[in-house]
Design a protein around this motif. Sequence first.
Motif, PDB file in Angstrom:
ATOM      1  N   GLN A 117      31.095  16.546 -12.920  1.00 33.78           N
ATOM      2  CA  GLN A 117      32.510  16.360 -12.629  1.00 33.78           C
ATOM      3  C   GLN A 117      32.988  14.981 -13.102  1.00 33.78           C
ATOM      4  OE1 GLN A 117      33.742  19.206 -11.506  1.00 33.78           O
ATOM      5  NE2 GLN A 117      31.647  19.943 -11.355  1.00 33.78           N
ATOM      6  N   MET A 118      34.260  14.826 -13.255  1.00 27.47           N
ATOM      7  CA  MET A 118      34.959  13.566 -13.518  1.00 27.47           C
ATOM      8  C   MET A 118      34.218  12.565 -14.403  1.00 27.47           C
ATOM      9  SD  MET A 118      36.745  13.393  -9.775  1.00 27.47           S
ATOM     10  CE  MET A 118      35.223  13.706  -8.933  1.00 27.47           C
ATOM     11  N   PHE A 231      52.259   7.697 -15.383  1.00 23.93           N
ATOM     12  CA  PHE A 231      51.487   6.942 -16.370  1.00 23.93           C
ATOM     13  C   PHE A 231      52.157   6.950 -17.744  1.00 23.93           C
ATOM     14  CE2 PHE A 231      48.178   6.910 -13.207  1.00 23.93           C
ATOM     15  CZ  PHE A 231      47.479   5.730 -13.475  1.00 23.93           C
ATOM     16  N   LEU A 232      52.845   8.031 -18.074  1.00 20.75           N
ATOM     17  CA  LEU A 232      53.570   8.075 -19.348  1.00 20.75           C
ATOM     18  C   LEU A 232      54.647   6.999 -19.409  1.00 20.75           C
ATOM     19  CD1 LEU A 232      53.990  11.905 -20.038  1.00 20.75           C
ATOM     20  CD2 LEU A 232      52.720  10.258 -21.437  1.00 20.75           C
ATOM     21  N   ASN A 233      55.165   6.649 -18.250  1.00 25.26           N
ATOM     22  CA  ASN A 233      56.227   5.645 -18.164  1.00 25.26           C
ATOM     23  C   ASN A 233      55.680   4.249 -17.874  1.00 25.26           C
ATOM     24  OD1 ASN A 233      58.398   7.481 -18.587  1.00 25.26           O
ATOM     25  ND2 ASN A 233      58.168   8.197 -16.490  1.00 25.26           N
ATOM     26  N   GLU A 239      43.208   8.434 -18.257  1.00 23.78           N
ATOM     27  CA  GLU A 239      42.110   9.223 -18.825  1.00 23.78           C
ATOM     28  C   GLU A 239      41.987  10.545 -18.083  1.00 23.78           C
ATOM     29  OE1 GLU A 239      37.798   8.238 -20.554  1.00 23.78           O
ATOM     30  OE2 GLU A 239      37.921   7.924 -18.387  1.00 23.78           O
ATOM     31  N   TYR A 240      41.974  10.497 -16.766  1.00 18.66           N
ATOM     32  CA  TYR A 240      41.986  11.736 -15.980  1.00 18.66           C
ATOM     33  C   TYR A 240      42.540  11.480 -14.583  1.00 18.66           C
ATOM     34  CZ  TYR A 240      37.644  10.254 -13.551  1.00 18.66           C
ATOM     35  OH  TYR A 240      36.709   9.576 -12.803  1.00 18.66           O
ATOM     36  N   PHE A 241      43.107  12.511 -14.019  1.00 20.23           N
ATOM     37  CA  PHE A 241      43.482  12.547 -12.606  1.00 20.23           C
ATOM     38  C   PHE A 241      43.045  13.908 -12.080  1.00 20.23           C
ATOM     39  CE2 PHE A 241      46.366  14.215  -9.367  1.00 20.23           C
ATOM     40  CZ  PHE A 241      46.158  13.281  -8.358  1.00 20.23           C
ATOM     41  N   GLU A 242      42.309  13.902 -10.982  1.00 24.50           N
ATOM     42  CA  GLU A 242      41.848  15.160 -10.407  1.00 24.50           C
ATOM     43  C   GLU A 242      41.868  15.096  -8.888  1.00 24.50           C
ATOM     44  OE1 GLU A 242      38.297  16.851 -12.019  1.00 24.50           O
ATOM     45  OE2 GLU A 242      38.618  16.006 -14.009  1.00 24.50           O
ATOM     46  N   PHE A 264      41.118  11.441  -7.448  1.00 19.80           N
ATOM     47  CA  PHE A 264      40.349  10.534  -8.312  1.00 19.80           C
ATOM     48  C   PHE A 264      41.128  10.298  -9.597  1.00 19.80           C
ATOM     49  CE2 PHE A 264      37.382  12.875  -5.699  1.00 19.80           C
ATOM     50  CZ  PHE A 264      36.367  11.978  -5.380  1.00 19.80           C
ATOM     51  N   LEU A 265      41.048   9.086 -10.117  1.00 22.56           N
ATOM     52  CA  LEU A 265      41.646   8.844 -11.427  1.00 22.56           C
ATOM     53  C   LEU A 265      40.911   7.734 -12.159  1.00 22.56           C
ATOM     54  CD1 LEU A 265      43.434   6.042 -11.172  1.00 22.56           C
ATOM     55  CD2 LEU A 265      45.172   7.566 -10.286  1.00 22.56           C
ATOM     56  N   ALA A 266      41.042   7.781 -13.480  1.00 22.23           N
ATOM     57  CA  ALA A 266      40.525   6.733 -14.361  1.00 22.23           C
ATOM     58  C   ALA A 266      41.616   6.436 -15.376  1.00 22.23           C
ATOM     59  CB  ALA A 266      39.251   7.186 -15.072  1.00 22.23           C
TER      60      ALA A 266
END
Length: 281
Positions: A117-118, A231-233, A239-242, A264-266
Amino acid sequence: MVVYTDKKSLINKLNSFRENQKKIGFVPTMGALHQGHLSLIARSVDENEVTVVSIFVNPTQFDNPKDLAKYPRTLESDLKLIKTLAGNILVFNPSVSSLYNEKVTSKHFRYGGLENQMEGKHRKGHFDGVGTILSIFFRMINPHNAYFGQKDFQQLQIVKKLVEIEDLDVNIVGCPIVREPNGLAMSSRNKRLSQKQRKEASLLNEVLTEVKKKFKSHSIAELNTLVKERFLNSNMKLEYFEIANEDSLKTVKQKRKNKAYRAFLAAFAGEVRLIDNMALN
Protein backbone atom coordinates in the motif's frame (compact mmCIF):
# COMPACT_ATOMS: atom_id res chain seq x y z
CA MET A 1 25.21 9.66 27.50
CA VAL A 2 27.84 7.34 26.01
CA VAL A 3 28.50 6.97 22.26
CA TYR A 4 29.33 3.56 20.76
CA THR A 5 30.53 2.93 17.22
CA ASP A 6 31.57 -0.70 17.77
CA LYS A 7 28.73 -3.21 18.05
CA LYS A 8 30.72 -5.68 20.18
CA SER A 9 31.32 -3.02 22.82
CA LEU A 10 27.65 -2.08 22.82
CA ILE A 11 26.52 -5.71 23.07
CA ASN A 12 28.87 -6.33 26.00
CA LYS A 13 27.52 -3.29 27.83
CA LEU A 14 23.91 -4.31 27.20
CA ASN A 15 24.64 -7.85 28.40
CA SER A 16 25.81 -6.41 31.71
CA PHE A 17 22.54 -4.49 32.03
CA ARG A 18 20.53 -7.63 31.29
CA GLU A 19 22.44 -9.57 33.93
CA ASN A 20 21.23 -6.94 36.38
CA GLN A 21 17.68 -7.26 34.99
CA LYS A 22 17.59 -3.71 33.62
CA LYS A 23 14.76 -2.90 31.21
CA ILE A 24 16.09 -1.69 27.83
CA GLY A 25 14.33 0.73 25.48
CA PHE A 26 15.33 1.37 21.86
CA VAL A 27 14.77 4.39 19.61
CA PRO A 28 16.01 3.83 16.04
CA THR A 29 16.78 7.03 14.12
CA MET A 30 18.61 8.13 11.00
CA GLY A 31 19.88 11.24 12.75
CA ALA A 32 19.07 14.87 11.90
CA LEU A 33 17.19 14.79 15.17
CA HIS A 34 14.31 17.09 16.09
CA GLN A 35 11.79 17.43 18.91
CA GLY A 36 9.81 14.50 17.53
CA HIS A 37 12.79 12.21 18.07
CA LEU A 38 13.41 13.71 21.50
CA SER A 39 9.83 12.92 22.51
CA LEU A 40 10.45 9.25 21.63
CA ILE A 41 13.73 9.20 23.56
CA ALA A 42 12.15 10.93 26.55
CA ARG A 43 9.34 8.37 26.64
CA SER A 44 11.84 5.52 26.48
CA VAL A 45 13.82 7.07 29.33
CA ASP A 46 10.62 7.29 31.40
CA GLU A 47 9.62 3.68 30.73
CA ASN A 48 13.01 1.90 30.76
CA GLU A 49 16.17 1.92 32.85
CA VAL A 50 18.46 2.03 29.80
CA THR A 51 17.74 3.63 26.41
CA VAL A 52 19.66 2.89 23.21
CA VAL A 53 19.39 5.50 20.44
CA SER A 54 20.74 4.44 17.06
CA ILE A 55 21.92 7.10 14.62
CA PHE A 56 22.37 5.35 11.29
CA VAL A 57 21.38 6.41 7.77
CA ASN A 58 20.30 3.05 6.40
CA PRO A 59 21.16 2.77 2.68
CA THR A 60 18.88 -0.18 1.92
CA GLN A 61 15.65 1.75 2.55
CA PHE A 62 16.36 4.42 -0.06
CA ASP A 63 15.06 3.71 -3.56
CA ASN A 64 16.61 6.95 -4.83
CA PRO A 65 20.44 7.28 -4.57
CA LYS A 66 20.14 11.10 -4.76
CA ASP A 67 17.78 11.09 -1.79
CA LEU A 68 20.27 9.01 0.19
CA ALA A 69 23.12 11.38 -0.72
CA LYS A 70 21.12 14.46 0.28
CA TYR A 71 19.80 13.02 3.54
CA PRO A 72 21.03 15.37 6.32
CA ARG A 73 23.83 14.05 8.51
CA THR A 74 24.23 16.16 11.64
CA LEU A 75 25.86 13.92 14.25
CA GLU A 76 27.42 16.72 16.32
CA SER A 77 24.16 18.62 16.76
CA ASP A 78 22.28 15.33 17.28
CA LEU A 79 24.49 14.47 20.25
CA LYS A 80 24.03 17.94 21.71
CA LEU A 81 20.25 17.49 21.56
CA ILE A 82 20.38 14.08 23.22
CA LYS A 83 22.55 15.54 26.01
CA THR A 84 19.65 17.83 26.96
CA LEU A 85 17.79 14.76 28.23
CA ALA A 86 18.52 13.18 31.59
CA GLY A 87 18.73 9.41 31.81
CA ASN A 88 20.92 6.42 31.04
CA ILE A 89 21.24 6.85 27.26
CA LEU A 90 23.57 4.89 24.98
CA VAL A 91 24.02 6.22 21.44
CA PHE A 92 24.92 3.72 18.72
CA ASN A 93 26.50 5.25 15.60
CA PRO A 94 27.85 2.31 13.53
CA SER A 95 29.37 2.23 10.05
CA VAL A 96 27.53 0.64 7.14
CA SER A 97 30.15 -2.11 6.82
CA SER A 98 29.90 -3.09 10.49
CA LEU A 99 26.19 -3.86 10.11
CA TYR A 100 26.06 -5.22 6.57
CA ASN A 101 29.47 -6.94 6.44
CA GLU A 102 30.35 -5.31 3.10
CA LYS A 103 27.21 -6.74 1.45
CA VAL A 104 24.67 -3.91 1.42
CA THR A 105 21.53 -5.78 0.40
CA SER A 106 18.04 -6.22 1.79
CA LYS A 107 16.25 -9.33 2.87
CA HIS A 108 12.81 -9.71 1.30
CA PHE A 109 9.85 -9.62 3.68
CA ARG A 110 6.16 -10.39 3.30
CA TYR A 111 4.13 -8.27 5.68
CA GLY A 112 0.72 -9.68 4.85
CA GLY A 113 0.08 -7.08 2.15
CA LEU A 114 0.86 -4.03 4.32
CA GLU A 115 3.97 -3.43 2.20
CA ASN A 116 1.95 -3.09 -1.03
CA GLN A 117 0.00 0.00 0.00
CA MET A 118 0.87 3.71 -0.29
CA GLU A 119 4.61 4.08 0.40
CA GLY A 120 5.16 0.56 -0.88
CA LYS A 121 3.72 1.59 -4.26
CA HIS A 122 5.95 4.63 -4.56
CA ARG A 123 9.20 3.53 -2.88
CA LYS A 124 10.27 0.18 -4.31
CA GLY A 125 12.07 -2.00 -1.77
CA HIS A 126 11.75 0.59 1.00
CA PHE A 127 10.09 -1.69 3.55
CA ASP A 128 12.50 -4.53 2.78
CA GLY A 129 15.27 -2.13 3.80
CA VAL A 130 13.40 -1.09 6.93
CA GLY A 131 12.79 -4.70 7.93
CA THR A 132 16.39 -5.68 7.24
CA ILE A 133 17.99 -3.02 9.45
CA LEU A 134 15.42 -3.33 12.24
CA SER A 135 15.85 -7.11 12.31
CA ILE A 136 19.60 -6.55 12.73
CA PHE A 137 19.10 -3.96 15.47
CA PHE A 138 16.42 -5.92 17.35
CA ARG A 139 18.54 -9.08 17.46
CA MET A 140 21.65 -7.13 18.47
CA ILE A 141 20.09 -4.86 21.11
CA ASN A 142 17.29 -7.20 22.21
CA PRO A 143 15.22 -4.36 23.69
CA HIS A 144 12.14 -4.79 25.83
CA ASN A 145 10.45 -1.79 24.14
CA ALA A 146 11.06 0.02 20.84
CA TYR A 147 9.58 3.43 20.02
CA PHE A 148 8.30 4.73 16.67
CA GLY A 149 6.46 7.89 15.67
CA GLN A 150 3.02 7.76 14.07
CA LYS A 151 4.09 10.14 11.30
CA ASP A 152 5.30 6.97 9.59
CA PHE A 153 2.09 5.13 10.46
CA GLN A 154 2.46 2.56 7.69
CA GLN A 155 5.99 1.81 8.89
CA LEU A 156 4.68 1.44 12.46
CA GLN A 157 2.16 -1.19 11.34
CA ILE A 158 4.84 -2.97 9.33
CA VAL A 159 7.26 -3.02 12.27
CA LYS A 160 4.57 -4.64 14.41
CA LYS A 161 4.14 -7.26 11.69
CA LEU A 162 7.93 -7.72 11.41
CA VAL A 163 8.16 -8.55 15.12
CA GLU A 164 5.39 -11.10 14.66
CA ILE A 165 6.82 -12.87 11.60
CA GLU A 166 10.41 -12.83 12.94
CA ASP A 167 9.18 -14.06 16.34
CA LEU A 168 10.99 -11.27 18.18
CA ASP A 169 10.29 -10.56 21.84
CA VAL A 170 10.01 -6.76 21.68
CA ASN A 171 7.07 -4.49 22.44
CA ILE A 172 6.48 -1.89 19.69
CA VAL A 173 5.26 1.45 21.03
CA GLY A 174 3.61 3.96 18.68
CA CYS A 175 3.95 7.61 19.74
CA PRO A 176 1.95 10.71 18.67
CA ILE A 177 3.08 12.95 15.81
CA VAL A 178 4.94 16.06 16.97
CA ARG A 179 4.24 19.10 14.81
CA GLU A 180 5.82 22.44 14.00
CA PRO A 181 3.89 25.57 15.13
CA ASN A 182 2.30 25.75 11.66
CA GLY A 183 1.11 22.14 11.86
CA LEU A 184 3.80 20.60 9.64
CA ALA A 185 4.76 17.16 10.97
CA MET A 186 8.31 17.25 12.28
CA SER A 187 10.72 15.40 10.00
CA SER A 188 14.45 15.32 9.38
CA ARG A 189 13.63 16.25 5.78
CA ASN A 190 12.20 19.59 6.96
CA LYS A 191 15.80 20.81 7.31
CA ARG A 192 16.02 20.82 3.52
CA LEU A 193 13.05 23.17 3.14
CA SER A 194 13.47 26.87 2.46
CA GLN A 195 11.59 29.27 4.71
CA LYS A 196 8.98 29.74 1.96
CA GLN A 197 8.60 25.98 1.39
CA ARG A 198 8.26 25.34 5.12
CA LYS A 199 5.39 27.84 5.24
CA GLU A 200 3.73 26.33 2.16
CA ALA A 201 4.12 22.79 3.55
CA SER A 202 1.61 23.62 6.28
CA LEU A 203 -0.89 22.68 3.56
CA LEU A 204 -0.46 18.98 4.41
CA ASN A 205 -1.82 19.38 7.92
CA GLU A 206 -4.46 21.89 6.80
CA VAL A 207 -5.80 19.44 4.21
CA LEU A 208 -5.83 16.50 6.60
CA THR A 209 -7.60 18.57 9.25
CA GLU A 210 -10.24 19.61 6.70
CA VAL A 211 -10.71 16.00 5.59
CA LYS A 212 -11.20 14.92 9.19
CA LYS A 213 -13.74 17.69 9.79
CA LYS A 214 -15.74 16.71 6.69
CA PHE A 215 -15.29 12.94 6.95
CA LYS A 216 -18.78 12.24 8.31
CA SER A 217 -20.64 14.55 5.94
CA HIS A 218 -18.78 13.91 2.68
CA SER A 219 -18.20 10.81 0.57
CA ILE A 220 -14.68 9.52 0.06
CA ALA A 221 -14.89 10.46 -3.62
CA GLU A 222 -15.75 14.05 -2.65
CA LEU A 223 -12.85 14.17 -0.20
CA ASN A 224 -10.46 12.87 -2.86
CA THR A 225 -11.57 15.64 -5.21
CA LEU A 226 -11.26 18.27 -2.48
CA VAL A 227 -7.65 17.28 -1.72
CA LYS A 228 -6.61 17.22 -5.38
CA GLU A 229 -8.08 20.70 -5.91
CA ARG A 230 -6.30 22.10 -2.84
CA PHE A 231 -2.96 20.90 -4.13
CA LEU A 232 -3.61 22.02 -7.72
CA ASN A 233 -4.03 25.52 -6.34
CA SER A 234 -0.74 25.40 -4.42
CA ASN A 235 2.99 25.29 -5.13
CA MET A 236 3.20 21.74 -3.84
CA LYS A 237 2.92 18.58 -5.91
CA LEU A 238 0.66 15.86 -4.54
CA GLU A 239 2.04 12.34 -5.01
CA TYR A 240 -0.87 10.49 -3.42
CA PHE A 241 -3.80 10.93 -1.07
CA GLU A 242 -5.61 7.88 0.26
CA ILE A 243 -8.16 7.07 2.92
CA ALA A 244 -7.38 3.63 4.24
CA ASN A 245 -8.41 1.09 6.84
CA GLU A 246 -6.09 1.53 9.84
CA ASP A 247 -5.53 -2.20 10.28
CA SER A 248 -5.06 -3.44 6.71
CA LEU A 249 -3.97 -0.07 5.23
CA LYS A 250 -6.05 -0.92 2.18
CA THR A 251 -7.59 2.02 0.34
CA VAL A 252 -11.34 2.31 0.89
CA LYS A 253 -13.94 3.70 -1.47
CA GLN A 254 -16.94 3.53 0.84
CA LYS A 255 -17.20 4.04 4.59
CA ARG A 256 -18.50 1.26 6.82
CA LYS A 257 -19.63 1.30 10.43
CA ASN A 258 -17.28 0.22 13.23
CA LYS A 259 -14.16 0.59 11.08
CA ALA A 260 -11.18 2.84 11.91
CA TYR A 261 -10.03 5.02 9.03
CA ARG A 262 -6.97 7.18 8.51
CA ALA A 263 -6.03 9.65 5.78
CA PHE A 264 -2.52 9.46 4.27
CA LEU A 265 -0.74 11.72 1.84
CA ALA A 266 2.66 12.36 0.30
CA ALA A 267 3.64 15.56 -1.48
CA PHE A 268 6.68 17.39 -2.77
CA ALA A 269 7.87 20.84 -1.76
CA GLY A 270 10.37 21.38 -4.51
CA GLU A 271 12.56 18.25 -4.38
CA VAL A 272 11.72 17.46 -0.75
CA ARG A 273 9.24 14.65 -0.26
CA LEU A 274 6.98 14.94 2.79
CA ILE A 275 4.42 12.54 4.26
CA ASP A 276 1.68 12.91 6.86
CA ASN A 277 -1.43 11.15 8.11
CA MET A 278 -4.33 11.65 10.47
CA ALA A 279 -6.93 9.44 12.16
CA LEU A 280 -10.41 10.28 10.87
CA ASN A 281 -12.69 8.62 13.46
